[in-house]
Motif scaffolding. Structure first.
Motif, PDB file in Angstrom:
ATOM      1  N   LEU A 579       0.818  -1.216   0.000  1.00  0.00           N
ATOM      2  CA  LEU A 579       0.000   0.000   0.000  1.00  0.00           C
ATOM      3  C   LEU A 579       0.851   1.266   0.000  1.00  0.00           C
ATOM      4  N   MET A 580       2.126   1.126   0.227  1.00  0.00           N
ATOM      5  CA  MET A 580       2.995   2.298   0.326  1.00  0.00           C
ATOM      6  C   MET A 580       3.169   3.006  -1.014  1.00  0.00           C
ATOM      7  N   ARG A 581       2.845   2.326  -2.102  1.00  0.00           N
ATOM      8  CA  ARG A 581       3.016   2.946  -3.417  1.00  0.00           C
ATOM      9  C   ARG A 581       1.883   3.918  -3.750  1.00  0.00           C
ATOM     10  N   TYR A 582       0.795   3.859  -2.987  1.00  0.00           N
ATOM     11  CA  TYR A 582      -0.347   4.726  -3.265  1.00  0.00           C
ATOM     12  C   TYR A 582      -0.267   5.980  -2.396  1.00  0.00           C
ATOM     13  N   HIS A 583      -0.686   7.102  -2.954  1.00  0.00           N
ATOM     14  CA  HIS A 583      -0.560   8.380  -2.269  1.00  0.00           C
ATOM     15  C   HIS A 583      -1.910   8.857  -1.743  1.00  0.00           C
ATOM     16  N   ASN A 584      -1.866   9.695  -0.715  1.00  0.00           N
ATOM     17  CA  ASN A 584      -3.048  10.353  -0.161  1.00  0.00           C
ATOM     18  C   ASN A 584      -4.075   9.363   0.393  1.00  0.00           C
TER      19      ASN A 584
END
Length: 658
Positions: A579-584
């Motif tokens: 999930l760290m690749r997704y922002h906001n």
């Protein structure tokens, strides 16, 4: 002419000598930097002393190409290496052929940049503490011939993409926590294979049946191949009327050869006498019939009356559980379908279907059955059912009426003394467990945040519907019982089955999802369902299976592990690295984490009701539509299906820090 020849030789030598000196004195500068970076970031024993001023090709455990231009081998077995492998270190050794880091204390995941090691032939990572799923980067090392990741803490399914390693001759996955079915692994040259001491189930593929039983020993429910055969899902055939004795025809065939002359004469005489008696009975019956013919209003004979009484008695006995013979047997061997169904097959069609084991769970074994006309259904073969036929039928009638888009419909059931079967719709997208912990195609396909939210909300709606509209306790919430449609809307399955198993034995639950009070009372409730759903939310957030052993302290469960991490103010360490690749999305992840931790409260009364859980998830960023995922289409004062929840005050999310 001789002068010209000498000059040509001189030119050739002068051209070759400098290049020769370059080969001797060359240095793998980039590889050397990658190795130094690896060693500086990884704790290790003092026996590894790499001198930065010396050539990397002279270091302990390092082997270079013939021209010393690149590192070919790295062998550091038992070197006391501790912790995760740093990214952008070993993964940068693009010319590496052999990598051996066995018998250390390396942990965490295999770095994704290992996929750069496309020339690697042998990978030895056994006897470490690596965790997470099967490393997807390994399946892109298409020149691998030996892969050994045994004796670690890997979990999840073994991906079919292992077949990308077409040159593989040895595959060693034993002593891990791999689960699910064993895929059909069939590299042509595979001559050594071992998956013993994992959590695998289902049947051994034909492509692997050539290996000995020891290669599959110590798993949960593997069967077939070199192991005992798998049990079929369909009912056992009716017992032979001759019991354990062979049919008379076979006996006669064997004994005819031994009959004496006296025996043959005796048989002939007996047949003649029997024929005479039969003829005499026929003549007597014919004579009696002639005498009765003149009567205008004959009374019922004793035989006719007896037949009528026998018919009545047979009708009475047909309601009992243990009927045998005649029409009663035909009635018993019958699938019972519910109204509104879409199927029109019968038991015989099901018996002829091709069956594939999907998995063995706590309440029975599930099969994918493909009927001859192409219809595909899921058949669950229940085990350890203790209720009577009438109680079973009443429970099935209640469950068969449940119709909701977030609940997998029960289509039919079958009950006999030896077999209890349930028929459900087949969901081709599979389960949340397989999607979250498994791999697809060539390497891992991550489950993004929006789809995780969609699954959480739709599964919550299904469970809320069971509680509020149907007054049904699910009793077995877990990720393998959350099935998915292609759009990632979820539907819960295997609901309401606990009453079939009684209370004399512990409830059929996976330990990681079981509420604390269920261990003592052996009784599932609405509140224990909420606890299990909270664990499911933590599974979605962390990417870790609840019964995963690599959560640090031995025996610690997922809620306690999350609490311990948050207590140390390392909240970010809780979330799945995918999930760290997704922002906001940080705020939403924390909000869902708060909801989950409220659901897994130790005290049942402190847990919210499922309609409240649905509303809390729907209220997360309600202003954003995201294709309607976070937008509730119902009255906020009601549950997701428009049913007013029980008069229970909403429990707000508690602070995570104890």
């Amino acid at each position: 002419m001789a002068v010209i020849l000498d000059y040509a030789v001189f030119l050739l030598v002068s051209l070759l000598l400098p290049s020769h000196r370059v080969r001797v004195n060359s240095e793998p500068v980039q590889d050397k930097q990658a190795l130094l970076s690896f060693l500086s970031q990884t704790p290790h024993e003092n026996r590894i002393q790499w001198n930065a001023s010396d050539s990397a090709c002279n270091w302990v455990g390092v082997g270079c190409s013939p021209d010393n231009s690149s590192v070919y081998t790295l062998r550091l077995p038992g070197a006391g290496l501790v912790g995760p492998i740093p990214p952008n270190t070993i993964g940068n050794l693009s010319q590496l052929r052999v990598l051996s880091l066995r018998s250390n204390r390396l942990s965490g995941e295999i770095p994704s940049d290992f996929s750069n090691l496309t020339l690697l032939r042998s990978l030895y990572l056994q006897s470490n503490e690596f965790s997470s799923q099967f490393p997807g980067s390994v399946t892109r090392m298409t020149r691998l011939t030996r892969l050994d990741i045994s004796s670690n803490n890997f979990s999840g399914t073994i991906p079919f993409s292992v077949n990308n390693l077409t040159h593989l001759t040895g595959l060693f996955l034993e002593n891990n926590r791999f689960s699910g079915n064993l895929p059909s692994i069939n590299p042509g040259n595979l001559d050594a294979f071992n998956v013993s001491n994992n959590l695998l189930n289902g049947s051994v593929p034909k492509s692997l049946s050539k290996f000995p039983a020891s290669a599959f020993a110590g798993n949960l429910d593997l069967c077939g191949g070199p192991l005992p055969p798998c049990e079929p899902f369909f009912p056992s055939p009716a017992p032979s009327p001759y019991g354990s004795q062979p049919p008379p025809t076979s006996v006669n065939k064997k004994s005819n050869k031994r009959l004496s002359t006296a025996a043959i004469v005796g048989i002939a005489v007996a047949c003649a006498v029997a024929l005479f008696l039969l003829l005499l009975c026929f003549l007597m019956c014919l004579r009696r019939r002639r005498r009765q013919r003149p009567a205008k209003h004959p009374k019922p004979t004793g035989a006719v009356a007896a037949r009528a009484v026998g018919s009545t008695e047979a009708g009475t006995s047909s309601s009992k559980d243990d009927i045998t013979g005649g029409s009663a047997e035909a009635e018993r061997n019958k699938l019972v379908f519910f109204e509104g169904g879409v199927y029109s097959f019968d038991l015989e069609d099901l018996l002829r279907a091709s069956a594939e084991v999907l998995g063995k769970g706590s309440v029975g074994t599930s099969y994918k059955a493909v009927l001859e006309e192409g219809t595909t259904v899921v058949v669950k073969r229940l085990k350890d059912v203790v209720v009577s036929k009438r109680e079973f039928e009443l429970q099935m009638e209640a469950l068969g009426k449940i119709k909701n888009e977030n609940v997998v419909a029960l289509r039919a059931f079958y009950f006999s003394k030896d077999e209890k079967l349930l028929v459900y719709d087949f969901m081709p997208a599979g389960s949340l467990s397989a999607l979250l912990h498994g791999s697809r195609g060539s390497g891992r396909t991550p489950l993004d945040w929006d789809n995780r939210m969609r699954i959480a909300l739709s599964a919550a709606r299904g469970l809320s519907y069971l509680h509020v509209a149907e007054n049904v306790v699910h009793g077995n919430i877990k990720s393998s019982n959350v099935l998915l449609r292609p759009d990632h809307d979820a539907a819960v399955s295997d609901f309401g089955l606990n009453p079939l198993f009684g209370t004399s034995t512990p409830p059929h639950r996976v330990a990681g999802y079981r509420a604390p009070e269920v261990v003592e009372t052996r009784k599932v409730t609405y509140k224990s369902d909420v606890y299990s759903f909270g664990v499911l939310l933590l599974e979605l957030l962390t990417g870790k299976a609840p019964n995963q052993a690599s959560l640090g302290e031995e025996g610690i469960d997922l809620p306690r592990w999350v609490q311990s991490v948050v207590r140390e103010e390392w909240t970010a360490e809780v979330f799945d690295v995918e999930l760290m690749r997704y922002h906001n999305i940080e705020e939403e992840m924390v909000q869902l984490l708060q909801i989950a931790m409220t659901c897994v409260s130790i005290v049942p009364d402190q847990r919210p009701a499922m309609p409240d859980v649905v509303r809390m998830i729907e209220e997360m960023n309600r202003s954003e539509t995201d294709d309607g995922l976070r937008q509730s289409s119902d009255d906020p004062s009601k549950g997701s299906d428009g049913h007013t929840p029980p008069p229970e005050s909403r429990t707000p999310p508690k602070a995570l820090t104890p």
